[in-house]
Design a protein around this motif. Structure first.
Motif, PDB file in Angstrom:
ATOM      1  N   PHE A 110       0.833  -1.197   0.000  1.00  0.00           N
ATOM      2  CA  PHE A 110       0.000   0.000   0.000  1.00  0.00           C
ATOM      3  C   PHE A 110       0.869   1.249   0.000  1.00  0.00           C
ATOM      4  CE2 PHE A 110      -4.097  -1.911   2.084  1.00  0.00           C
ATOM      5  CZ  PHE A 110      -4.221  -2.781   1.010  1.00  0.00           C
ATOM      6  N   ASN A 111       0.712   2.063  -1.038  1.00  0.00           N
ATOM      7  CA  ASN A 111       1.443   3.326  -1.175  1.00  0.00           C
ATOM      8  C   ASN A 111       2.951   3.121  -1.096  1.00  0.00           C
ATOM      9  OD1 ASN A 111      -0.853   5.088  -1.405  1.00  0.00           O
ATOM     10  ND2 ASN A 111      -1.226   4.686   0.760  1.00  0.00           N
ATOM     11  N   ILE A 112       3.446   2.079  -1.759  1.00  0.00           N
ATOM     12  CA  ILE A 112       4.874   1.778  -1.685  1.00  0.00           C
ATOM     13  C   ILE A 112       5.492   1.519  -3.062  1.00  0.00           C
ATOM     14  CG2 ILE A 112       4.617  -0.719  -1.358  1.00  0.00           C
ATOM     15  CD1 ILE A 112       6.839  -0.508   0.808  1.00  0.00           C
ATOM     16  N   LEU A 113       4.700   1.398  -4.108  1.00  0.00           N
ATOM     17  CA  LEU A 113       5.255   1.021  -5.403  1.00  0.00           C
ATOM     18  C   LEU A 113       5.916   2.172  -6.163  1.00  0.00           C
ATOM     19  CD1 LEU A 113       2.851  -1.737  -6.734  1.00  0.00           C
ATOM     20  CD2 LEU A 113       5.121  -1.969  -5.731  1.00  0.00           C
ATOM     21  N   HIS A 114       6.115   3.315  -5.503  1.00  0.00           N
ATOM     22  CA  HIS A 114       6.971   4.344  -6.094  1.00  0.00           C
ATOM     23  C   HIS A 114       8.426   4.052  -5.721  1.00  0.00           C
ATOM     24  CE1 HIS A 114       5.718   5.710  -2.114  1.00  0.00           C
ATOM     25  NE2 HIS A 114       6.839   6.404  -2.046  1.00  0.00           N
ATOM     26  N   HIS A 115       8.635   2.928  -5.092  1.00  0.00           N
ATOM     27  CA  HIS A 115       9.942   2.429  -4.700  1.00  0.00           C
ATOM     28  C   HIS A 115      10.852   2.307  -5.926  1.00  0.00           C
ATOM     29  CE1 HIS A 115      12.827  -0.555  -3.253  1.00  0.00           C
ATOM     30  NE2 HIS A 115      12.421  -0.264  -2.032  1.00  0.00           N
ATOM     31  N   GLU A 116      12.150   2.358  -5.708  1.00  0.00           N
ATOM     32  CA  GLU A 116      13.100   2.233  -6.822  1.00  0.00           C
ATOM     33  C   GLU A 116      13.019   0.866  -7.487  1.00  0.00           C
ATOM     34  OE1 GLU A 116      13.833   3.390  -3.821  1.00  0.00           O
ATOM     35  OE2 GLU A 116      15.085   5.180  -3.978  1.00  0.00           O
ATOM     36  N   MET A 153      -3.302 -13.700  -2.730  1.00  0.00           N
ATOM     37  CA  MET A 153      -3.641 -12.394  -3.297  1.00  0.00           C
ATOM     38  C   MET A 153      -2.641 -11.316  -2.899  1.00  0.00           C
ATOM     39  SD  MET A 153      -7.767 -12.465  -2.845  1.00  0.00           S
ATOM     40  CE  MET A 153      -7.697 -13.047  -1.157  1.00  0.00           C
ATOM     41  N   LEU A 154      -2.274 -10.510  -3.870  1.00  0.00           N
ATOM     42  CA  LEU A 154      -1.472  -9.309  -3.640  1.00  0.00           C
ATOM     43  C   LEU A 154      -2.388  -8.118  -3.839  1.00  0.00           C
ATOM     44  CD1 LEU A 154       1.055  -7.547  -3.319  1.00  0.00           C
ATOM     45  CD2 LEU A 154       1.449  -7.859  -5.782  1.00  0.00           C
ATOM     46  N   ALA A 155      -2.576  -7.342  -2.781  1.00  0.00           N
ATOM     47  CA  ALA A 155      -3.396  -6.131  -2.861  1.00  0.00           C
ATOM     48  C   ALA A 155      -2.471  -4.922  -2.938  1.00  0.00           C
ATOM     49  CB  ALA A 155      -4.306  -6.027  -1.637  1.00  0.00           C
ATOM     50  N   VAL A 156      -2.742  -4.066  -3.900  1.00  0.00           N
ATOM     51  CA  VAL A 156      -1.967  -2.849  -4.117  1.00  0.00           C
ATOM     52  C   VAL A 156      -2.922  -1.667  -4.040  1.00  0.00           C
ATOM     53  CG1 VAL A 156      -0.702  -1.508  -5.861  1.00  0.00           C
ATOM     54  CG2 VAL A 156      -0.223  -3.961  -5.579  1.00  0.00           C
ATOM     55  N   ILE A 157      -2.557  -0.659  -3.278  1.00  0.00           N
ATOM     56  CA  ILE A 157      -3.230   0.632  -3.440  1.00  0.00           C
ATOM     57  C   ILE A 157      -2.157   1.682  -3.625  1.00  0.00           C
ATOM     58  CG2 ILE A 157      -5.265  -0.038  -2.079  1.00  0.00           C
ATOM     59  CD1 ILE A 157      -4.349   1.990   0.062  1.00  0.00           C
ATOM     60  N   HIS A 158      -2.519   2.717  -4.330  1.00  0.00           N
ATOM     61  CA  HIS A 158      -1.590   3.841  -4.502  1.00  0.00           C
ATOM     62  C   HIS A 158      -2.388   5.113  -4.751  1.00  0.00           C
ATOM     63  CE1 HIS A 158       2.297   5.610  -4.838  1.00  0.00           C
ATOM     64  NE2 HIS A 158       2.864   4.417  -4.810  1.00  0.00           N
ATOM     65  N   TRP A 159      -1.676   6.213  -4.614  1.00  0.00           N
ATOM     66  CA  TRP A 159      -2.270   7.523  -4.869  1.00  0.00           C
ATOM     67  C   TRP A 159      -2.640   7.644  -6.334  1.00  0.00           C
ATOM     68  CZ3 TRP A 159      -3.296  10.877  -1.005  1.00  0.00           C
ATOM     69  CH2 TRP A 159      -2.661  10.652   0.226  1.00  0.00           C
ATOM     70  N   ASN A 160      -3.783   8.234  -6.610  1.00  0.00           N
ATOM     71  CA  ASN A 160      -4.174   8.513  -7.990  1.00  0.00           C
ATOM     72  C   ASN A 160      -3.096   9.338  -8.678  1.00  0.00           C
ATOM     73  OD1 ASN A 160      -6.665   7.203  -7.841  1.00  0.00           O
ATOM     74  ND2 ASN A 160      -7.700   9.032  -7.087  1.00  0.00           N
ATOM     75  N   TYR A 161      -2.976   9.136  -9.959  1.00  0.00           N
ATOM     76  CA  TYR A 161      -2.030   9.911 -10.744  1.00  0.00           C
ATOM     77  C   TYR A 161      -2.666  11.273 -11.025  1.00  0.00           C
ATOM     78  CZ  TYR A 161       1.734  10.886 -13.965  1.00  0.00           C
ATOM     79  OH  TYR A 161       2.831  11.442 -14.580  1.00  0.00           O
ATOM     80  N   ASP A 162      -2.617  12.115 -10.009  1.00  0.00           N
ATOM     81  CA  ASP A 162      -3.322  13.396 -10.034  1.00  0.00           C
ATOM     82  C   ASP A 162      -2.548  14.374  -9.144  1.00  0.00           C
ATOM     83  OD1 ASP A 162      -5.021  15.559  -9.638  1.00  0.00           O
ATOM     84  OD2 ASP A 162      -6.747  14.340  -9.064  1.00  0.00           O
ATOM     85  N   PRO A 163      -2.028  15.458  -9.706  1.00  0.00           N
ATOM     86  CA  PRO A 163      -1.227  16.386  -8.914  1.00  0.00           C
ATOM     87  C   PRO A 163      -2.020  17.151  -7.854  1.00  0.00           C
ATOM     88  CG  PRO A 163      -1.544  17.257 -11.129  1.00  0.00           C
ATOM     89  CD  PRO A 163      -2.115  15.870 -11.109  1.00  0.00           C
ATOM     90  N   THR A 164      -3.351  17.046  -7.858  1.00  0.00           N
ATOM     91  CA  THR A 164      -4.133  17.782  -6.853  1.00  0.00           C
ATOM     92  C   THR A 164      -4.349  16.990  -5.565  1.00  0.00           C
ATOM     93  OG1 THR A 164      -6.284  17.038  -7.685  1.00  0.00           O
ATOM     94  CG2 THR A 164      -5.346  19.048  -8.684  1.00  0.00           C
ATOM     95  N   THR A 165      -3.865  15.737  -5.501  1.00  0.00           N
ATOM     96  CA  THR A 165      -4.009  14.988  -4.250  1.00  0.00           C
ATOM     97  C   THR A 165      -3.227  15.702  -3.150  1.00  0.00           C
ATOM     98  OG1 THR A 165      -2.144  13.553  -4.808  1.00  0.00           O
ATOM     99  CG2 THR A 165      -4.348  12.737  -5.357  1.00  0.00           C
ATOM    100  N   PRO A 166      -3.701  15.649  -1.909  1.00  0.00           N
ATOM    101  CA  PRO A 166      -3.046  16.395  -0.841  1.00  0.00           C
ATOM    102  C   PRO A 166      -1.716  15.796  -0.387  1.00  0.00           C
ATOM    103  CG  PRO A 166      -4.881  15.143   0.039  1.00  0.00           C
ATOM    104  CD  PRO A 166      -4.921  14.999  -1.446  1.00  0.00           C
ATOM    105  N   ARG A 167      -1.418  14.584  -0.793  1.00  0.00           N
ATOM    106  CA  ARG A 167      -0.165  13.908  -0.457  1.00  0.00           C
ATOM    107  C   ARG A 167       0.215  13.036  -1.633  1.00  0.00           C
ATOM    108  NH1 ARG A 167       3.659  14.876   3.065  1.00  0.00           N
ATOM    109  NH2 ARG A 167       4.196  12.699   3.047  1.00  0.00           N
TER     110      ARG A 167
END
Length: 193
Positions: A108-114, A132-146
């Motif tokens: 979760f929120n880790i696949l921006h890893h090198e 099962m491998l569950a992945v979540i990540h931030w939307n590809y959107d520059p307006t997200t707060p983080r």
């Protein structure tokens, strides 16, 4: 190895971005889970919710000792005894669990890893066949707060390609919108590779 661009905000801000139990439910992880491993548990935002659904053990791993201490303290205060929180450099050491031993892995929120494919391959290694491998990540959107910088923030399509490269199966029906700021993907380990 610490994940690039991974500074954690204050916990109250971070907690406001998610409804952990609902995210797990949307991903279909709200029942029938025995053992689960979480790569990069942070404040335990999802750890405690996962502990409530796992019949077995939740392995919560993070490179930051302070984060692991927070998770341990929260579990103690809540009387949760099925979480094993450990300090671990996942890239340098792996996750330290046996092959084919986990039902679910959370990235979760880790696949921006090198090395996102290496993380997914390690998840594949420890998952049982059909795990099962569950992945979540931030939307590809520059307006997200983080979220990580846009130049390293993965789009869902990129994560899907990485998952396939790592050896997972992916079905388009396992792509989820997790408003207001995230998307989710659910991969399965094949019975044979």
């Amino acid at each position: 190895m610490k994940v690039r661009d991974s500074g954690m905000p204050a916990e109250d801000m971070w907690a406001g971005f998610f409804e952990p139990a609902k995210v797990l439910e949307v991903l279909g992880l709200d029942r029938g889970v025995q053992d689960l491993v979480e790569f990069g548990c942070g404040y335990g935002t999802f750890t405690l919710a996962a502990a409530g659904i796992a019949a077995g053990t939740v392995y919560a791993l993070d490179i930051e000792p302070e984060m692991v201490d927070v998770v341990r303290q929260k579990c103690d205060e809540a009387g949760i005894d099925n979480v094993r929180a450990e300090v671990r450099d996942i890239v340098a050491q792996g996750i330290g669990l046996a092959e084919n031993s986990m039902d679910v892995a959370l990235l979760f929120n880790i696949l921006h890893h090198e090395e996102p494919v290496a993380l997914m391959k390690e998840a594949l290694r420890v998952l049982k066949p059909n795990g099962m491998l569950a992945v979540i990540h931030w939307n590809y959107d520059p307006t997200t707060p983080r979220g990580p910088a846009m130049e390293i923030r993965p789009r869902p399509e990129q994560c899907i390609e990485w998952g396939k490269e790592a050896g997972f199966r992916f079905n388009e029906q396992n792509r989820y919108d997790l408003p207001p700021y995230h998307y989710g993907l659910l991969f399965k380990k094949p019975f044979t590779r």
